[in-house]
Design an enzyme around this catalytic site. Structure first.
Site, mmCIF file in Angstrom:
data_model
loop_
_atom_site.group_PDB
_atom_site.id
_atom_site.type_symbol
_atom_site.label_atom_id
_atom_site.label_comp_id
_atom_site.label_asym_id
_atom_site.label_seq_id
_atom_site.Cartn_x
_atom_site.Cartn_y
_atom_site.Cartn_z
ATOM 1 N N HIS A 1 41.912 50.173 44.698
ATOM 2 C CA HIS A 1 40.529 49.705 44.806
ATOM 3 C C HIS A 1 39.925 50.329 46.060
ATOM 4 O O HIS A 1 40.629 50.650 47.012
ATOM 5 C CB HIS A 1 40.553 48.173 44.917
ATOM 6 C CG HIS A 1 39.227 47.507 44.838
ATOM 7 N ND1 HIS A 1 38.357 47.456 45.904
ATOM 8 C CD2 HIS A 1 38.618 46.821 43.833
ATOM 9 C CE1 HIS A 1 37.277 46.768 45.559
ATOM 10 N NE2 HIS A 1 37.400 46.381 44.302
ATOM 11 N N ASP B 1 48.113 45.004 48.592
ATOM 12 C CA ASP B 1 46.861 44.426 48.111
ATOM 13 C C ASP B 1 47.178 43.575 46.894
ATOM 14 O O ASP B 1 47.434 44.096 45.807
ATOM 15 C CB ASP B 1 45.871 45.544 47.761
ATOM 16 C CG ASP B 1 44.594 45.029 47.113
ATOM 17 O OD1 ASP B 1 44.435 43.804 46.980
ATOM 18 O OD2 ASP B 1 43.750 45.860 46.727
ATOM 19 N N GLN C 1 44.656 41.158 42.732
ATOM 20 C CA GLN C 1 44.761 40.972 41.286
ATOM 21 C C GLN C 1 46.050 40.300 40.855
ATOM 22 O O GLN C 1 46.134 39.741 39.759
ATOM 23 C CB GLN C 1 44.642 42.331 40.574
ATOM 24 C CG GLN C 1 43.292 43.003 40.698
ATOM 25 C CD GLN C 1 42.186 42.234 39.991
ATOM 26 O OE1 GLN C 1 42.427 41.501 39.032
ATOM 27 N NE2 GLN C 1 40.970 42.404 40.466
ATOM 28 N N LYS D 1 39.523 34.991 43.018
ATOM 29 C CA LYS D 1 40.256 35.523 41.865
ATOM 30 C C LYS D 1 41.387 34.601 41.427
ATOM 31 O O LYS D 1 42.065 34.866 40.432
ATOM 32 C CB LYS D 1 40.798 36.919 42.176
ATOM 33 C CG LYS D 1 39.705 37.963 42.387
ATOM 34 C CD LYS D 1 40.290 39.343 42.607
ATOM 35 C CE LYS D 1 39.238 40.357 43.026
ATOM 36 N NZ LYS D 1 38.277 40.668 41.949
ATOM 37 N N CYS E 1 35.089 49.732 41.182
ATOM 38 C CA CYS E 1 35.431 50.052 42.574
ATOM 39 C C CYS E 1 36.743 50.834 42.650
ATOM 40 O O CYS E 1 37.565 50.624 43.550
ATOM 41 C CB CYS E 1 35.503 48.801 43.436
ATOM 42 S SG CYS E 1 33.916 47.985 43.666
#
Length: 424
Positions: free
Chosen positions: A140, A218, A221, A244, A382
Site C-alpha cells: 500500500h 503492515d 488488512q 478495518k 492506493c
C-alpha cells in the site's frame, strides 16, 4: 419478501462449517438494514473499511453521554473513569496481539501514522547514506511513501521485492537483497489490500533476523481476518487501523518491541509525552506515553476495545473459516463470467477478489453495481505499482467481512452480468 428477509435470506440455508449464526451477526449492524437505490444494501467494500456493530456504537455513545473527560491528568471521577476505560482498551489490544506489555502498544490515528512513526523515529535514527530499506512490490502507498521520504532525507536506497503474476513474492530476490549487508529495515505487508495475498511474513522475519535486520509488518488488512501473535511472529513492529477491524476511524495501533521503542526518540512533542519541561530541557515520559502527544481520540480508543471484545466473542478462527468459504464461492462464480479476469491468484489468499471486466472501466463497474445496491471498491486501491505490474489503470474489488453471505455474492454476480449486458 421485505427488506430484512431479503438481507437475511441466507439464514434459511445451512451455516458455513464455521458454525456462525449469520442472521444474528447481521442484526448487530444497523447500517445493513437499509436499501440503496431501492435495493437491499450489499456491502462488499470491507477492505477499505468495515461497518460497525452496535456494541461499538454503544460503547462510544456511553463514553460521551456518561463519563467522558480528558485522561491521565484529572483527579476527578469522570477523568478517572475515562482513563480506566482508555487504558483498559490498551490491555485489550495487548492481549489481542499477545504483546508482552501494554508499554509496547502505542495508539496513533491509523496504520499510516504508525508506519510514519517508525520510519521517522526508528528509521531516522538508524538509516544513513548508502543503507538500504527493503519493501515489496505489493505494498500500500502507506508502506511505500514514508520509506521513500526517509531515503530522500538520508541518501538510503529503496529495494523492492518483485512478485509473480499470481501475486506471490519472489523470495529468492528477497534473500538476495538481505545478503547485501546494507539493509537496515524490512517493511512488508501481511495481507495485500489489492491482491488478497497472504505473505509468508514469519519466514521473512526469521530470514531478516538471521542477519540482524528488524522488520515492520503492515497488518492493516490481516488483523480482521486471522489471529496475529506478535511474539510468535517475532516482528519488531506491527501496525494496524481500528476502522478495518470493526472499530471506529481515527485510531491506529503500533506494536513495537519495548527495547526498540525505548531507544527511539519521540515522533511528536507536546502534552502527556513528557515527565518534565523547562525552557532549558525536556525529559520524556515512559512508554507508551512518549509516543502519544496531546489529547488522544479517547472515545474511539474505547470503541476499539469494544470491537475487539465483540470480535473475540465470535472467534477469529470462525471468522477466517467463514470468509475463506465465501472467497472460494465468489472466486468460482466470478471465473464463470466471460471476459472477467481475477487479479491476484496466490495460493495463500484471503478475504477479497480484485478483477477487471473486458471492455468496461472499473469505475463504470462500481457505478452500475451501486445502482443495484452492491457496494464495491473501484480504483488503484492506493497500490499503483500493483496496477502497473498488471498493466491496468485500476481494478474492481469485492472484499468480505464476517457479516457477508453467499446470497450477497450471488447479488454481486447478478449485477456483473447486468454490466456485461449494458456494455455488450
Amino acid at each position: 419478501m421485505n427488506d430484512m428477509s431479503a438481507l437475511h435470506a441466507v439464514s434459511a440455508t445451512p451455516a458455513t462449517h464455521a458454525g456462525l449464526d449469520l442472521a444474528r451477526i447481521r442484526a448487530e449492524f444497523p447500517i445493513l438494514r437499509q436499501r440503496i437505490h431501492g435495493k437491499p444494501l450489499v456491502y462488499l467494500d470491507n477492505a477499505a473499511s468495515v461497518q460497525k456493530p452496535k456494541a461499538v456504537i454503544d460503547a462510544i455513545s456511553a463514553c460521551y453521554s456518561g463519563y467522558y473527560a480528558n485522561i491521565h491528568r484529572g483527579v476527578h471521577l469522570l477523568s478517572e473513569r475515562s482513563t480506566l476505560a482508555y487504558e483498559g482498551a490498551r490491555e485489550k489490544v495487548r492481549a489481542f496481539l499477545n504483546a508482552a506489555s501494554t508499554q509496547e502498544i502505542i495508539f496513533t490515528r491509523n496504520a499510516t501514522e504508525s508506519i510514519n512513526l517508525v520510519a521517522s523515529s526508528f528509521g531516522g535514527s538508524v538509516v544513513k547514506a548508502g543503507d538500504e530499506i527493503v519493501i515489496t512490490g505489493m505494498e500500500h502507498h502507506s508502506n511505500i511513501v514514508p520509506w521513500q521520504m526517509l531515503c530522500q532525507r538520508t541518501g538510503a536506497t529503496l529495494k523492492v521485492v518483485p512478485f509473480t503474476d499470481a501475486g506471490e513474492l519472489i523470495l529468492e530476490e528477497y534473500e538476495r537483497f538481505l545478503s547485501s549487508g546494507r539493509v537496515k529495515i524490512v517493511a512488508v505487508v501481511h495481507l495485500s489490500n489489492a491482491l488478497g495475498t497472504l505473505n509468508p511474513v514469519k519466514a521473512m522475519i526469521d530470514s531478516a533476523h538471521a542477519r540482524g535486520i528488524p522488520v515492520l509488518v503492515d497488518g492493516a488488512q490481516s488483523v480482521p481476518h486471522l489471529t496475529v501473535d506478535v511474539r510468535e511472529l517475532d516482528c519488531d513492529f506491527y501496525a494496524f487501523s481500528a476502522h478495518k477491524i470493526y472499530g471506529p476511524s481515527g485510531v491506529g495501533v503500533l506494536y513495537g518491541k519495548q527495547a526498540l521503542l525505548e531507544a527511539m526518540p519521540p515522533y511528536q512533542g507536546g502534552g502527556d509525552m513528557i515527565s518534565l519541561v523547562t525552557f532549558e530541557k525536556t525529559e520524556y515520559a515512559d512508554l507508551p506515553n512518549k509516543f502519544e502527544a496531546g489529547t488522544p481520540s479517547i472515545a474511539d480508543v474505547i470503541g476499539l476495545g469494544a470491537a475487539l471484545d465483540w470480535l473475540n466473542a465470535i472467534g477469529l478462527n470462525a471468522v477466517a473459516a467463514h470468509e475463506h468459504e465465501l472467497l472460494e464461492y465468489a472466486t468460482a462464480q466470478l471465473q464463470d463470467i466471460p471476459g472477467l479476469r481475477i487479479i491476484g491468484t496466490a495460493r495463500d489468499k484471503a478475504a477479497l477478489a480484485s478483477f477487471t471486466l473486458q471492455g468496461v472501466h472499473p469505475h463504470d463497474i462500481g457505478t452500475i453495481l451501486d445502482r443495484d445496491g452492491v457496494a464495491i471498491r473501484a480504483g488503484h486501491h492506493c497500490a499503483q505499482p500493483v496496477m502497473q505490474h498488471y498493466g491496468v489503470p485500476a481494478t474492481a474489488r469485492a472484499s468480505f467481512a464476517v457479516y457477508n453471505t453467499r446470497d450477497e455474492v450471488d447479488a454481486l454476480v447478478k449485477a456483473l452480468y447486468k454490466v456485461k449486458e449494458l456494455f455488450a
